[in-house]
Design a protein around this motif. Structure first.
Motif, PDB file in Angstrom:
ATOM      1  N   GLY A   1       0.866  -1.227  -0.016  1.00  0.00           N
ATOM      2  CA  GLY A   1       0.051  -0.117  -0.027  1.00  0.00           C
ATOM      3  C   GLY A   1       0.918   1.244   0.174  1.00  0.00           C
ATOM      4  N   ALA A   2       2.042   1.231  -0.298  1.00  0.00           N
ATOM      5  CA  ALA A   2       2.580   2.379  -0.563  1.00  0.00           C
ATOM      6  C   ALA A   2       2.172   3.457  -1.381  1.00  0.00           C
ATOM      7  CB  ALA A   2       4.387   2.077  -0.920  1.00  0.00           C
ATOM      8  N   GLY A   3       1.513   3.097  -2.431  1.00  0.00           N
ATOM      9  CA  GLY A   3       1.114   4.040  -3.330  1.00  0.00           C
ATOM     10  C   GLY A   3       1.918   4.622  -4.358  1.00  0.00           C
ATOM     11  N   GLN A   4       3.259   4.267  -4.587  1.00  0.00           N
ATOM     12  CA  GLN A   4       4.157   4.641  -5.757  1.00  0.00           C
ATOM     13  C   GLN A   4       3.454   4.446  -7.037  1.00  0.00           C
ATOM     14  OE1 GLN A   4       6.669   6.533  -5.336  1.00  0.00           O
ATOM     15  NE2 GLN A   4       5.875   6.558  -3.300  1.00  0.00           N
ATOM     16  N   CYS A   5       2.662   3.398  -7.254  1.00  0.00           N
ATOM     17  CA  CYS A   5       2.148   3.076  -8.578  1.00  0.00           C
ATOM     18  C   CYS A   5       0.994   4.213  -8.807  1.00  0.00           C
ATOM     19  CB  CYS A   5       1.332   1.725  -8.490  1.00  0.00           C
ATOM     20  SG  CYS A   5       0.322   1.424  -7.086  1.00  0.00           S
ATOM     21  N   VAL A   6       0.212   4.588  -7.936  1.00  0.00           N
ATOM     22  CA  VAL A   6      -0.747   5.524  -8.161  1.00  0.00           C
ATOM     23  C   VAL A   6      -0.198   6.903  -8.426  1.00  0.00           C
ATOM     24  CG1 VAL A   6      -2.777   6.769  -7.394  1.00  0.00           C
ATOM     25  CG2 VAL A   6      -2.466   4.281  -6.818  1.00  0.00           C
ATOM     26  N   LEU A   7       0.846   7.215  -7.647  1.00  0.00           N
ATOM     27  CA  LEU A   7       1.485   8.567  -7.721  1.00  0.00           C
ATOM     28  C   LEU A   7       2.240   8.977  -9.238  1.00  0.00           C
ATOM     29  CD1 LEU A   7       3.251   8.960  -4.572  1.00  0.00           C
ATOM     30  CD2 LEU A   7       1.290  10.068  -5.188  1.00  0.00           C
ATOM     31  N   ASN A   8       2.703   7.406  -9.651  1.00  0.00           N
ATOM     32  CA  ASN A   8       3.406   7.660 -11.103  1.00  0.00           C
ATOM     33  C   ASN A   8       2.501   7.247 -11.967  1.00  0.00           C
ATOM     34  OD1 ASN A   8       6.434   8.214 -10.506  1.00  0.00           O
ATOM     35  ND2 ASN A   8       5.741   6.756  -8.726  1.00  0.00           N
ATOM     36  N   ALA A   9       1.570   6.450 -12.280  1.00  0.00           N
ATOM     37  CA  ALA A   9       0.701   6.399 -13.310  1.00  0.00           C
ATOM     38  C   ALA A   9      -0.863   6.276 -12.964  1.00  0.00           C
ATOM     39  CB  ALA A   9       1.097   4.913 -13.913  1.00  0.00           C
ATOM     40  N   PRO A  10      -1.262   7.245 -12.391  1.00  0.00           N
ATOM     41  CA  PRO A  10      -2.803   7.348 -11.934  1.00  0.00           C
ATOM     42  C   PRO A  10      -3.711   6.824 -13.017  1.00  0.00           C
ATOM     43  CG  PRO A  10      -1.832   9.624 -12.348  1.00  0.00           C
ATOM     44  CD  PRO A  10      -0.671   8.744 -12.522  1.00  0.00           C
ATOM     45  N   ALA A  11      -3.585   7.067 -14.045  1.00  0.00           N
ATOM     46  CA  ALA A  11      -4.621   6.777 -15.218  1.00  0.00           C
ATOM     47  C   ALA A  11      -4.538   5.121 -15.208  1.00  0.00           C
ATOM     48  CB  ALA A  11      -4.129   7.268 -16.562  1.00  0.00           C
ATOM     49  N   VAL A  12      -3.455   4.305 -14.817  1.00  0.00           N
ATOM     50  CA  VAL A  12      -3.394   3.171 -14.928  1.00  0.00           C
ATOM     51  C   VAL A  12      -3.630   2.303 -13.552  1.00  0.00           C
ATOM     52  CG1 VAL A  12      -1.829   0.955 -15.362  1.00  0.00           C
ATOM     53  CG2 VAL A  12      -1.878   3.156 -16.740  1.00  0.00           C
ATOM     54  N   PHE A  13      -3.339   2.825 -12.636  1.00  0.00           N
ATOM     55  CA  PHE A  13      -3.257   2.140 -11.198  1.00  0.00           C
ATOM     56  C   PHE A  13      -4.350   2.768 -10.268  1.00  0.00           C
ATOM     57  CE2 PHE A  13       0.833   0.939 -12.527  1.00  0.00           C
ATOM     58  CZ  PHE A  13       0.851  -0.415 -12.806  1.00  0.00           C
ATOM     59  N   ASP A  14      -4.821   2.232  -9.404  1.00  0.00           N
ATOM     60  CA  ASP A  14      -5.556   2.804  -8.260  1.00  0.00           C
ATOM     61  C   ASP A  14      -5.433   1.837  -7.052  1.00  0.00           C
ATOM     62  OD1 ASP A  14      -7.357   4.230  -6.686  1.00  0.00           O
ATOM     63  OD2 ASP A  14      -9.230   3.846  -8.202  1.00  0.00           O
ATOM     64  N   GLN A  15      -5.800   2.200  -5.873  1.00  0.00           N
ATOM     65  CA  GLN A  15      -6.056   1.379  -4.692  1.00  0.00           C
ATOM     66  C   GLN A  15      -7.274   1.276  -4.185  1.00  0.00           C
ATOM     67  OE1 GLN A  15      -3.118   4.194  -3.098  1.00  0.00           O
ATOM     68  NE2 GLN A  15      -1.776   2.357  -2.085  1.00  0.00           N
ATOM     69  N   ASP A  16      -7.575  -0.110  -3.564  1.00  0.00           N
ATOM     70  CA  ASP A  16      -8.806  -0.250  -3.052  1.00  0.00           C
ATOM     71  C   ASP A  16      -8.978   0.319  -1.721  1.00  0.00           C
ATOM     72  OD1 ASP A  16      -7.710  -2.055  -1.235  1.00  0.00           O
ATOM     73  OD2 ASP A  16      -8.364  -3.955  -2.062  1.00  0.00           O
ATOM     74  N   HIS A  17     -10.054   0.169  -1.040  1.00  0.00           N
ATOM     75  CA  HIS A  17     -10.372   0.859   0.422  1.00  0.00           C
ATOM     76  C   HIS A  17      -9.206   0.241   1.461  1.00  0.00           C
ATOM     77  CE1 HIS A  17     -12.546  -3.248   0.670  1.00  0.00           C
ATOM     78  NE2 HIS A  17     -12.186  -3.179   1.796  1.00  0.00           N
ATOM     79  N   ASP A  18      -8.311  -0.676   1.211  1.00  0.00           N
ATOM     80  CA  ASP A  18      -7.324  -1.293   2.053  1.00  0.00           C
ATOM     81  C   ASP A  18      -5.943  -0.720   1.562  1.00  0.00           C
ATOM     82  OD1 ASP A  18      -9.075  -2.703   3.902  1.00  0.00           O
ATOM     83  OD2 ASP A  18      -8.966  -4.373   2.486  1.00  0.00           O
ATOM     84  N   GLY A  19      -5.999   0.070   0.636  1.00  0.00           N
ATOM     85  CA  GLY A  19      -4.862   0.412   0.011  1.00  0.00           C
ATOM     86  C   GLY A  19      -4.224  -0.500  -0.957  1.00  0.00           C
TER      87      GLY A  19
END
Length: 64
Positions: free
Chosen positions: A12-30
């Motif tokens: 759940g670090a979120g680096q994916c969402v920060l770098n490619a927000p159009a591709v990745f997301d996080q669920d309610h648990d991160g």
């Protein structure tokens, strides 16, 4: 390009969402989710960076 994620490895670090927000997301648990795999074609460098920066190596990019 095909993207697979190992949700069991995700921390759940979120680096994916920060770098490619159009591709990745996080669920309610991160936990990582592939939000829009088609968007990866528009910015393959961001997707590759997201996979590289993932601290748990939960993202794999397959260049088919």
């Amino acid at each position: 390009m095909r993207i697979t994620v190992d949700t069991g490895r995700c921390v759940g670090a979120g680096q994916c969402v920060l770098n490619a927000p159009a591709v990745f997301d996080q669920d309610h648990d991160g936990v990582v989710e592939v939000h829009d795999p088609a968007a990866a074609a528009a910015d393959p460098e961001a997707v590759a960076l997201a996979a590289t920066l993932c601290p748990s190596a939960a993202i794999t990019v397959h260049r088919d």
